[in-house]
Motif scaffolding. Structure first.
Motif, PDB file in Angstrom:
ATOM      1  N   PRO A  44      40.897  33.892  37.381  1.00 54.50           N
ATOM      2  CA  PRO A  44      40.800  34.496  35.761  1.00 54.50           C
ATOM      3  C   PRO A  44      39.509  33.796  35.658  1.00 54.50           C
ATOM      4  O   PRO A  44      39.133  32.820  36.045  1.00 54.50           O
ATOM      5  N   THR A  62      38.340  32.485  32.938  1.00 54.66           N
ATOM      6  CA  THR A  62      38.142  31.329  32.300  1.00 54.66           C
ATOM      7  C   THR A  62      38.418  30.197  33.013  1.00 54.66           C
ATOM      8  O   THR A  62      38.024  28.912  32.741  1.00 54.66           O
ATOM      9  N   TYR A  88      55.829  33.504  35.412  1.00 57.57           N
ATOM     10  CA  TYR A  88      54.627  33.060  35.987  1.00 57.57           C
ATOM     11  C   TYR A  88      54.835  33.304  37.662  1.00 57.57           C
ATOM     12  O   TYR A  88      56.063  32.849  37.810  1.00 57.57           O
ATOM     13  N   ASP A 143      48.072  32.036  38.685  1.00 58.72           N
ATOM     14  CA  ASP A 143      48.384  33.145  37.542  1.00 58.72           C
ATOM     15  C   ASP A 143      47.837  32.880  36.355  1.00 58.72           C
ATOM     16  O   ASP A 143      48.415  32.145  35.658  1.00 58.72           O
ATOM     17  N   ARG A 144      46.921  33.660  35.675  1.00 59.79           N
ATOM     18  CA  ARG A 144      46.531  33.318  34.634  1.00 59.79           C
ATOM     19  C   ARG A 144      46.054  31.894  34.154  1.00 59.79           C
ATOM     20  O   ARG A 144      44.973  31.365  34.787  1.00 59.79           O
ATOM     21  N   ASP A 145      46.735  31.273  33.279  1.00 61.05           N
ATOM     22  CA  ASP A 145      46.503  29.936  33.041  1.00 61.05           C
ATOM     23  C   ASP A 145      47.228  28.942  33.829  1.00 61.05           C
ATOM     24  O   ASP A 145      47.563  27.833  33.349  1.00 61.05           O
TER      25      ASP A 145
END
Length: 346
Positions: free
Chosen positions: A5, A7, A130, A159-161
């Motif tokens: 991601p 971020t 997740y 996976d994402r954060d």
């Protein structure tokens, strides 16, 4: 798979939450990537802090420890916290650790696990929904009691954060993915050269989980059949031959694979051969034709089609990012092997 991601590209300050008896190689592998990124770029892009739940140094499994450790409250602003566990991680994941991890998650900080550090996140409920990974020795037990967590067999999963990886030097590959997101392929290649890495492993690379560990030793017949498959790649055995060598009927073998692995013997065998083919593509100078032969494919066309169906890319495109691997100019003709490995009668 494992697309980082955006971020994560902003991560600069990382805390390593060490639990007693954590695995030193996993922790040092992750830190060394950050150190080398700073050194080669000439900029202090990354900073890291060793954390413990109480601020007292934790001892690693090899008896060493960091002299300076801080609590989460004393560490200052952090972008990511990675939990570092070891062989006996379940002994050290208590209410204090769980509450701390939930607090960190509530603060909006990216969380992850190195080696068995994933265990702490699972027990804290922070990986429900997740995808994640953990060392294969811990995966079967966790998977049985945590159905809301999507366990994967890859070396690392982002996976994402949430970022998780297996043990050993897998943290190198995971942290290189984070560095790549922020600073691109060139810096990652430079770090790899400094570490004398033959290649950077990616989201298609899986940890090899012994079938006996995955299923338990009560499935000895299935384990023996899988061993026969792995010993006969160049001239694959048929399902009928495998059943006969195992002293079982074809129907029994098919049922074992379906019940225990949710697949057929033929599909499982094909995945084993393609996994071996990928290893040869990335780690050898064999031509694609030679690899097709050694992995039991009748033609390079069949090999390429099967490979693309599993990995989403052709064997030739698999090699394009890896300039160090070249093909021999004269491919060998397709042929059959002269012998097969059989199950011992002893």
């Amino acid at each position: 798979m494992n697309e980082v991601p955006a971020t994560l590209g902003a991560i600069r300050r990382i805390g390593f939450l060490t639990l007693n008896e954590y695995t030193m190689i996993a922790l040092s592998s992750a830190i060394e990537v950050l150190r080398m990124a700073n050194r080669l770029s000439g900029q202090p892009h990354y900073s890291w802090t060793i954390l413990t739940p109480d601020g007292r140094s934790a001892s690693s499994s090899n008896g060493l420890s960091f002299a300076d450790a801080k609590t989460y409250d004393d560490a200052g602003d952090l972008d990511m916290v990675l939990v570092c566990g070891g062989t006996n991680v379940e002994k050290f994941v208590n209410d204090k650790v769980i509450n701390l991890l939930r607090r960190i998650a509530h603060d909006g900080i990216v969380l992850g696990g190195l080696c068995t550090g994933t265990y702490a996140l699972v027990k804290s409920g922070l990986l429900d929904g997740y995808k994640c990974t953990v060392h294969w020795e811990n995966m079967a037990g966790l998977r049985e009691f945590h159905s809301r967590v999507q366990f994967q067999e890859e070396l690392f999963v982002i996976d994402r954060d949430r970022v998780t990886c297996t043990g050993g030097i897998a943290p190198v590959d995971m942290m290189l993915s984070v560095v790549k997101c922020a600073f691109g392929k060139t810096l990652v290649a430079d770090i790899s050269n400094q570490f004398i890495l033959e290649r950077v492993r990616d989201g298609f690379d899986r940890q090899h989980i012994p079938l006996a560990a995955r299923l338990g030793f009560s499935h000895s017949a299935l384990v023996d059949i899988a061993a026969l498959m792995e010993a006969n790649f160049e001239e694959p055995l048929t399902a009928v031959e495998l059943a006969k060598l195992a002293g079982l009927s074809l129907r029994q073998v098919q049922r074992m694979f379906q019940v225990s692995l949710e697949t057929t013997p033929t599909k499982y065998y094909l995945q084993l051969r393609l996994r071996r083919a990928r290893e040869l593509l990335l780690q050898s100078q064999m031509s694609i034709t030679q690899i097709a032969i050694s992995c039991g494919f009748q033609s390079t066309c069949h090999f390429s089609k099967s490979y693309r169906a599993l990995y989403g890319r052709t064997p030739r495109s698999e090699r394009q990012p890896h300039s160090a691997v070249t093909e021999f100019s004269a491919p060998l003709p397709l042929r059959k092997a002269t012998s097969r490995v059989r199950m011992s009668s002893n």
